[in-house]
Write an enzyme that holds these catalytic residues in place. Structure first.
Site, PDB file in Angstrom:
ATOM      1  N   ASP A   1      12.158   2.079  63.491  1.00 45.04           N
ATOM      2  CA  ASP A   1      11.602   2.618  62.137  1.00 45.04           C
ATOM      3  C   ASP A   1      11.739   1.756  60.991  1.00 45.04           C
ATOM      4  O   ASP A   1      12.339   0.646  60.923  1.00 45.04           O
ATOM      5  CB  ASP A   1      11.972   4.036  61.775  1.00 45.04           C
ATOM      6  CG  ASP A   1      13.470   4.235  61.624  1.00 45.04           C
ATOM      7  OD1 ASP A   1      14.159   3.303  61.908  1.00 45.04           O
ATOM      8  OD2 ASP A   1      13.915   5.662  61.653  1.00 45.04           O
TER       9      ASP A   1
ATOM     10  N   ASN B   1      20.474  16.640  60.844  1.00 49.06           N
ATOM     11  CA  ASN B   1      19.532  17.888  61.181  1.00 49.06           C
ATOM     12  C   ASN B   1      18.909  17.766  62.510  1.00 49.06           C
ATOM     13  O   ASN B   1      18.132  18.559  62.890  1.00 49.06           O
ATOM     14  CB  ASN B   1      18.558  18.018  60.142  1.00 49.06           C
ATOM     15  CG  ASN B   1      17.643  16.913  60.061  1.00 49.06           C
ATOM     16  OD1 ASN B   1      17.562  15.899  60.644  1.00 49.06           O
ATOM     17  ND2 ASN B   1      16.578  16.849  59.323  1.00 49.06           N
TER      18      ASN B   1
ATOM     19  N   HIS C   1      17.517  15.010  63.625  1.00 44.74           N
ATOM     20  CA  HIS C   1      16.292  13.802  63.833  1.00 44.74           C
ATOM     21  C   HIS C   1      16.769  12.616  64.516  1.00 44.74           C
ATOM     22  O   HIS C   1      18.020  12.345  64.516  1.00 44.74           O
ATOM     23  CB  HIS C   1      15.838  13.546  62.176  1.00 44.74           C
ATOM     24  CG  HIS C   1      16.699  12.655  61.574  1.00 44.74           C
ATOM     25  ND1 HIS C   1      17.118  13.170  60.233  1.00 44.74           N
ATOM     26  CD2 HIS C   1      17.418  11.481  61.525  1.00 44.74           C
ATOM     27  CE1 HIS C   1      17.967  12.187  59.478  1.00 44.74           C
ATOM     28  NE2 HIS C   1      18.009  11.159  60.675  1.00 44.74           N
TER      29      HIS C   1
ATOM     30  N   GLU D   1      11.599  14.202  62.144  1.00 42.39           N
ATOM     31  CA  GLU D   1      12.264  15.251  61.463  1.00 42.39           C
ATOM     32  C   GLU D   1      11.933  16.336  62.230  1.00 42.39           C
ATOM     33  O   GLU D   1      10.894  16.814  62.996  1.00 42.39           O
ATOM     34  CB  GLU D   1      11.577  15.424  59.950  1.00 42.39           C
ATOM     35  CG  GLU D   1      12.148  14.195  59.283  1.00 42.39           C
ATOM     36  CD  GLU D   1      13.670  14.055  58.930  1.00 42.39           C
ATOM     37  OE1 GLU D   1      14.593  15.282  59.292  1.00 42.39           O
ATOM     38  OE2 GLU D   1      14.123  13.330  58.327  1.00 42.39           O
TER      39      GLU D   1
HETATM   40  C1  F6R Z   1      17.745   5.081  62.023  1.00 37.58           C
HETATM   41  C2  F6R Z   1      17.306   6.025  62.250  1.00 37.58           C
HETATM   42  C3  F6R Z   1      17.995   7.278  61.714  1.00 37.58           C
HETATM   43  C4  F6R Z   1      19.649   7.340  61.948  1.00 37.58           C
HETATM   44  C5  F6R Z   1      20.274   8.571  61.747  1.00 37.58           C
HETATM   45  C6  F6R Z   1      21.318   8.730  61.594  1.00 37.58           C
HETATM   46  O1  F6R Z   1      16.948   3.748  62.380  1.00 37.58           O
HETATM   47  O2  F6R Z   1      16.344   6.063  62.567  1.00 37.58           O
HETATM   48  O3  F6R Z   1      17.461   8.351  62.750  1.00 37.58           O
HETATM   49  O4  F6R Z   1      19.746   6.989  63.423  1.00 37.58           O
HETATM   50  O5  F6R Z   1      19.734   9.069  60.465  1.00 37.58           O
HETATM   51  O6  F6R Z   1      22.041   8.000  60.648  1.00 37.58           O
HETATM   52  P1  F6R Z   1      23.400   7.583  60.309  1.00 37.58           P
HETATM   53  O7  F6R Z   1      23.976   6.628  61.488  1.00 37.58           O
HETATM   54  O8  F6R Z   1      23.473   6.669  58.956  1.00 37.58           O
HETATM   55  O9  F6R Z   1      24.314   8.805  60.327  1.00 37.58           O
END
Ligand code: F6R
Length: 241
Positions: free
Chosen positions: A67, A136, A138, A143
């Site tokens: 992303d 959550n 995702h 989401e």
């Molecule tokens: C990152 C992404 C997100 C993260 C998720 C967990 O490219 O797409 O889905 O993997 O938000 O983030 P952390 O590792 O910071 O808890």
């Protein structure tokens, strides 16, 4: 689904790096799907260490990230391209022309997303996709509530995400309101998936996502249907089970 429980973040990072490096050794010209966020940083550090010791060669590897914020340039220190350069690509012998992140500067969302899907298809898909897990449930920027079907698409960030990100910018107006993300369908088409999860704050979502019912309300729950998923999880993240 295979779950590897580790003692702590360091061990989680080492195990995940081992799985990624095994993929590179088995197929030097493999396509890795990569993630940003805080969880994979230790994994990237470990890969850099092994590269510096001469143990891994990234010269033929292609990477395709999950992303990117719409509207941020690669030079913006909050962009995911900047993150990947500083946390991994600048420290290894990867050919940057073979590293892909959605083009945050493309204002036409349809164009940005269909071009990204073309890139993935032109590489015959992703061999190993690394994922983090949102609190959550995702994955990428998919989401809760999103359909399981989508390929790369543009998402509007929720107000709480925008507020949470505000601390990284000098004013709230500068915080991106949209992002481009690979969809659940694209993620599920990866040949292998590796999820890294760490910390007590992830404990309840680990239980829901990997041991609860499969629903778009918990996007990561769809991973239960993938035939080759490995979850590397530290003790704290596993503590609700
Ligand atoms: C990152 C992404 C997100 C993260 C998720 C967990 O490219 O797409 O889905 O993997 O938000 O983030 P952390 O590792 O910071 O808890």
């Amino acid at each position: 689904m295979k779950i590897i429980k580790t003692k702590n973040y360091e061990q989680m990072s080492r195990v995940a790096a081992n799985i990624l490096s095994a993929q590179i050794i088995m197929k030097p010209d493999c396509v890795l799907g990569l993630a940003t966020g805080s969880t994979p940083i230790g994994t990237y550090d470990q890969l850099i260490n092994w590269y510096k010791k001469g143990d891994i060669d990234f010269s033929e590897v292609t990477t395709i990230n999950l992303d990117e914020y719409k509207g941020l340039s690669p030079e913006n220190d909050q962009s995911y391209r900047y993150f990947m350069n500083t946390h991994l690509f600048d420290h290894i012998n990867i050919d940057k022309d073979k590293t892909y992140v959605p083009n945050g500067l493309e204002p036409d969302s349809e164009k940005a997303c269909s071009e990204y899907d073309q890139i993935i298809k032109a590489h015959s898909g992703i061999d190993l996709q690394l994922l983090g897990l949102g609190n959550n449930g995702h994955i990428g920027f998919n989401e809760p509530g999103d359909s399981f079907e989508k390929e790369t698409h543009c998402v509007s960030l929720t107000e709480s995400t925008i507020d949470a990100n505000a601390r990284f910018f000098s004013s709230i107006e500068e915080v991106p309101t949209q992002a481009y993300t690979m969809g659940i369908k694209t993620i599920m088409q990866a040949k292998k998936i590796l999820v890294v999860v760490s910390g007590i704050q992830k404990a309840s979502i680990v239980k829901k996502a990997f041991f609860g019912s499969i629903t778009p309300e918990v996007p990561a729950s769809v991973l239960q249907l993938h035939r080759d998923v490995t979850i590397v999880c530290d003790e704290e993240a596993f503590s609700a089970l």
